[in-house]
Design a protein around this motif. Structure first.
Motif, mmCIF file in Angstrom:
data_model
loop_
_atom_site.group_PDB
_atom_site.id
_atom_site.type_symbol
_atom_site.label_atom_id
_atom_site.label_comp_id
_atom_site.label_asym_id
_atom_site.label_seq_id
_atom_site.Cartn_x
_atom_site.Cartn_y
_atom_site.Cartn_z
ATOM 1 N N ARG A 92 -13.654 48.177 -10.639
ATOM 2 C CA ARG A 92 -13.301 49.420 -11.344
ATOM 3 C C ARG A 92 -12.149 49.209 -12.339
ATOM 4 N NH1 ARG A 92 -12.463 54.139 -7.426
ATOM 5 N NH2 ARG A 92 -12.808 55.351 -9.322
ATOM 6 N N GLY A 136 -9.715 52.328 -9.843
ATOM 7 C CA GLY A 136 -10.099 52.983 -11.104
ATOM 8 C C GLY A 136 -8.955 53.116 -12.092
ATOM 9 N N THR A 149 -11.420 48.575 -16.253
ATOM 10 C CA THR A 149 -12.062 48.607 -17.570
ATOM 11 C C THR A 149 -11.430 47.552 -18.476
ATOM 12 O OG1 THR A 149 -10.584 50.239 -18.590
ATOM 13 C CG2 THR A 149 -12.496 51.090 -17.366
ATOM 14 N N SER A 191 -11.109 56.655 -18.936
ATOM 15 C CA SER A 191 -11.727 56.054 -17.744
ATOM 16 C C SER A 191 -13.207 55.711 -17.919
ATOM 17 C CB SER A 191 -11.550 56.995 -16.546
ATOM 18 O OG SER A 191 -11.991 58.279 -16.899
ATOM 19 N N THR A 222 -7.848 48.385 -7.577
ATOM 20 C CA THR A 222 -9.318 48.538 -7.650
ATOM 21 C C THR A 222 -9.711 50.000 -7.394
ATOM 22 O OG1 THR A 222 -9.453 47.894 -5.336
ATOM 23 C CG2 THR A 222 -9.816 46.154 -6.950
#
Ligand SMILES: NC(=O)c1ccc[n+]([C@@H]2O[C@H](COP(=O)([O-])OP(=O)(O)OC[C@H]3O[C@@H](n4cnc5c(N)ncnc54)[C@H](OP(=O)(O)O)[C@@H]3O)[C@@H](O)[C@H]2O)c1
Length: 268
Positions: free
Chosen positions: A181, A137, A183, A249, A135
């Motif tokens: 976080r 990113g 994607t 990102s 978590t």
């Protein structure tokens, strides 16, 4: 461009051949350790050994039928135990159309089987893996959809259903997992030269009494593929590797079409 993927780990479904195997190879070339799923053990093990020998990353072969939630949970647990944090999930398992006929005539069991594999399989693997994803990113989910979601392909009713679902679940999960976080993006391949598509092209060319090249040239023109050729598995893999990377990102909930311009839908 440094993709920042070296040392990460990925789980890829349907990775024994075709597009899934190419994605596995592409991630491995960036230094990503792999857990690979497909049903047929020997084919999967041979793909895993080939990728490990070529790239030097760790590659786990986890023979799994993603229609079976218990098998999925057990395989994900093994992946986590052996590789630790799994940063990337690629939901790719699917495959050719079962039979070339009007699918509205299919028995219920055939519809269910296709949806059970691609759409529900994606949900099962995602649910099982989520608790083990980071978590910070670096978490990435890439769903492999297809042009049957954006156009009507003859005899591809369940592929349309599944790929439309892949697109929707991608948007839904992009919102749902934003707080973690992670994607979530979709890649929408067009006509891609996989092993089974090569056989399809050779057989269709023979039936029509033309060469493979003539058949493909005609098919690409008929389909409106503006690149005038089919795509390679590497071209799909490259898109997935990018979306899995640190460089993507700020890309979330996107549908990246890799179809040589097919969906431009040129007319006149
Ligand atoms: N080829 C194209 O032109 C094209 C175009 C658009 C989209 N796509 C999409 O791209 C994805 C890959 O297609 P492909 O053409 O590369 O297919 P493929 O060559 O037939 O490979 C399919 C992979 O999925 C695995 N698989 C199938 N059912 C499974 C199950 N129940 N559990 C676990 N693994 C399973 C297969 O292994 P086992 O059979 O051993 O399980 C194999 O590894 C699919 O989602 C397809 O819809 C393909």
């Amino acid at each position: 461009m440094d993709l920042g993927l070296d040392g990460r780990a990925a789980l890829i479904t349907g990775a024994s051949k075709g597009i899934g195997k190419a994605i596995a190879r592409g991630l491995a070339e960036e230094g990503v350790d792999l857990a690979l799923m497909a049903r047929t053990g020997p084919v999967l093990e041979s793909a895993a050994a080939e990728i490990a020998a070529a790239t030097g990353v760790r590659v786990l072969a986890l023979p799994t039928d993603i229609r079976d939630a218990g098998a999925v949970n057990a395989a994900v647990e093994r992946a986590r135990a052996e590789l630790g944090t799994i940063h990337i999930l690629v939901n790719n398992a699917g495959g050719p159309i079962k039979r070339p006929e009007r699918q509205i005539t299919w028995p219920d069991s055939d519809w269910l089987d296709d949806v059970d594999t691609k759409t529900l399989g994606m949900l099962r693997v995602t649910q099982a893996l989520l608790p083990h994803m980071p978590t910070d990113g670096t978490g990435r989910i890439v769903n492999i959809s297809g042009i049957a979601s954006v156009s009507v392909l003859t005899n591809a009713l369940t592929h349309g259903l599944n790929n439309s679902a892949m697109n929707h679940v991608t948007s839904y999960l992009a919102a749902d997992l934003a707080a973690a976080r992670i994607t979530v993006n979709a890649v929408i391949p067009g006509l891609i030269a996989t092993e089974w598509r090569e056989t399809w092209a050779e057989n269709a060319a023979r039936q029509r009494g033309v060469s493979r090249e003539q058949f493909l040239e005609r098919t690409c023109a008929d389909w409106g593929i503006v690149a005038q050729r089919w795509g390679t598995m590497q071209e799909v893999s490259d898109a997935v590797v990018f979306l899995a990377s640190d460089r993507a990102s700020y890309i979330n909930g996107a549908r990246l079409t890799v179809d040589g311009g097919y969906s431009i839908n040129v007319r006149g």
